[in-house]
Motif scaffolding. Structure first.
Motif, short mmCIF file in Angstrom:
data_model
loop_
_atom_site.label_atom_id
_atom_site.label_comp_id
_atom_site.label_asym_id
_atom_site.label_seq_id
_atom_site.Cartn_x
_atom_site.Cartn_y
_atom_site.Cartn_z
N ALA A 7 13.83 -16.67 -20.85
CA ALA A 7 14.25 -17.17 -19.54
C ALA A 7 15.77 -17.33 -19.56
O ALA A 7 16.37 -17.50 -20.62
N GLU A 8 16.38 -17.25 -18.38
CA GLU A 8 17.84 -17.41 -18.30
C GLU A 8 18.28 -18.62 -19.11
O GLU A 8 17.72 -19.70 -18.98
N GLY A 9 19.28 -18.38 -19.99
CA GLY A 9 19.81 -19.45 -20.81
C GLY A 9 19.10 -19.64 -22.14
O GLY A 9 19.27 -20.65 -22.81
N PHE A 10 18.31 -18.63 -22.58
CA PHE A 10 17.62 -18.73 -23.87
C PHE A 10 18.64 -18.59 -25.01
O PHE A 10 19.72 -18.03 -24.83
N GLU A 11 18.30 -19.08 -26.18
CA GLU A 11 19.16 -18.95 -27.36
C GLU A 11 18.81 -17.63 -28.03
O GLU A 11 17.68 -17.45 -28.51
N GLU A 12 19.75 -16.70 -28.04
CA GLU A 12 19.46 -15.34 -28.47
C GLU A 12 19.01 -15.24 -29.93
O GLU A 12 18.08 -14.47 -30.23
N THR A 13 19.59 -15.98 -30.84
CA THR A 13 19.18 -15.91 -32.24
C THR A 13 17.75 -16.39 -32.41
O THR A 13 16.98 -15.81 -33.17
N GLU A 14 17.40 -17.45 -31.69
CA GLU A 14 16.05 -18.02 -31.80
C GLU A 14 14.98 -17.10 -31.23
O GLU A 14 13.81 -17.19 -31.61
N ALA A 15 15.37 -16.19 -30.35
CA ALA A 15 14.43 -15.23 -29.78
C ALA A 15 14.41 -13.94 -30.59
O ALA A 15 13.34 -13.46 -30.97
N LEU A 16 15.57 -13.38 -30.86
CA LEU A 16 15.64 -12.03 -31.42
C LEU A 16 15.45 -11.97 -32.93
O LEU A 16 14.89 -10.98 -33.43
N ALA A 17 15.87 -12.99 -33.67
CA ALA A 17 15.63 -12.96 -35.12
C ALA A 17 14.12 -12.97 -35.44
O ALA A 17 13.67 -12.15 -36.24
N PRO A 18 13.33 -13.84 -34.80
CA PRO A 18 11.88 -13.77 -35.05
C PRO A 18 11.26 -12.45 -34.59
O PRO A 18 10.37 -11.92 -35.26
N VAL A 19 11.73 -11.89 -33.48
CA VAL A 19 11.23 -10.59 -33.03
C VAL A 19 11.49 -9.55 -34.12
O VAL A 19 10.60 -8.75 -34.47
N ASP A 20 12.68 -9.56 -34.67
CA ASP A 20 13.04 -8.61 -35.73
C ASP A 20 12.11 -8.78 -36.94
O ASP A 20 11.55 -7.80 -37.44
N VAL A 21 11.93 -10.00 -37.40
CA VAL A 21 11.06 -10.27 -38.55
C VAL A 21 9.63 -9.81 -38.25
O VAL A 21 8.99 -9.14 -39.07
N MET A 22 9.14 -10.12 -37.06
CA MET A 22 7.77 -9.77 -36.69
C MET A 22 7.59 -8.25 -36.60
O MET A 22 6.58 -7.71 -37.06
N ARG A 23 8.55 -7.56 -36.03
CA ARG A 23 8.44 -6.11 -35.92
C ARG A 23 8.54 -5.43 -37.28
O ARG A 23 7.87 -4.44 -37.53
N ARG A 24 9.34 -5.97 -38.17
CA ARG A 24 9.40 -5.43 -39.53
C ARG A 24 8.06 -5.59 -40.24
O ARG A 24 7.71 -4.79 -41.12
N ALA A 25 7.30 -6.62 -39.85
CA ALA A 25 5.97 -6.85 -40.42
C ALA A 25 4.89 -6.06 -39.67
O ALA A 25 3.71 -6.22 -39.93
N LYS A 26 5.34 -5.19 -38.75
CA LYS A 26 4.44 -4.32 -37.98
C LYS A 26 3.54 -5.07 -37.00
O LYS A 26 2.47 -4.58 -36.63
N LEU A 27 3.98 -6.26 -36.57
CA LEU A 27 3.23 -6.98 -35.54
C LEU A 27 3.57 -6.39 -34.17
O LEU A 27 4.69 -5.92 -33.95
#
Length: 179
Positions: A7-27
């Motif tokens: 949502a507007e005003g989200f913290e980018e590191t808190e959103a994208l770092a977990p996405v990166d970790v999850m995608r590396r784990a093939k989720l």
């Protein structure tokens, strides 16, 4: 499918770092634009979401992730579809993960009652019914909470540990040179 709500005003590191970790784990993970397809972070970074909130399908959802940030957390909590997805996931034993200020949403919904949880300092009183730990990341059953941006990779590790296995999460984090 995992949904990471932006949502507007989200913290980018808190959103994208977990996405990166999850995608590396093939989720299977999708970023969801709550306030449109292009969502601007709290630090002015525009991010194009994979899908918009109108495209989510809760049948088959494995979990939902709520990044913090201000006013991102307030914008997440103001959206009925986000709250519906959180409640559905919680009621059906799916993973519900929130970081920074976003655990306050879980507190307001009564989801943290009797659970161990953490959040960004200053939001403790919003974790209604929770046993506040103050640690970086806490997993209690299907609920994961974390303190803030500095814990974002650890937060991703906790999600992968619960969704796949600790060994899989350790491998991803090790390959990223975090261990």
């Amino acid at each position: 499918m995992f949904y990471v709500f932006l949502a507007e005003g989200f913290e980018e590191t808190e959103a994208l770092a977990p996405v990166d970790v999850m995608r590396r784990a093939k989720l299977d993970v999708k970023t969801v634009g709550v306030t449109g397809e292009c969502v601007t972070s709290s630090h002015g970074v525009p991010v194009k979401a994979d899908i918009t909130i109108d495209s989510i399908d809760l049948d088959g959802v494995q979990g939902v992730i709520l990044p913090g940030g201000m006013p991102g957390t307030l914008n997440l909590e103001a959206n009925e579809k986000v709250l519906e997805a959180v409640k559905y996931s919680c009621e059906n034993g799916k993973i519900v993960a929130a970081i920074c200020a976003a655990p306050s949403i879980l507190g307001h919904l009564g989801i943290l009652d009797g659970k161990k949880a953490t959040c960004f300092p200053g939001f403790e009183k919003e974790l209604k019914g929770a046993d506040y730990t103050g640690t970086h990341t806490v997993t209690d059953g299907n609920i994961i909470t974390a303190k803030g941006a500095g814990c974002a990779i650890e937060f991703g590790h906790a999600i992968v540990s619960l969704a796949v296995s600790k060994d899989a999460a350790d491998k991803v984090i090790g390959d990223m040179q975090c261990l």
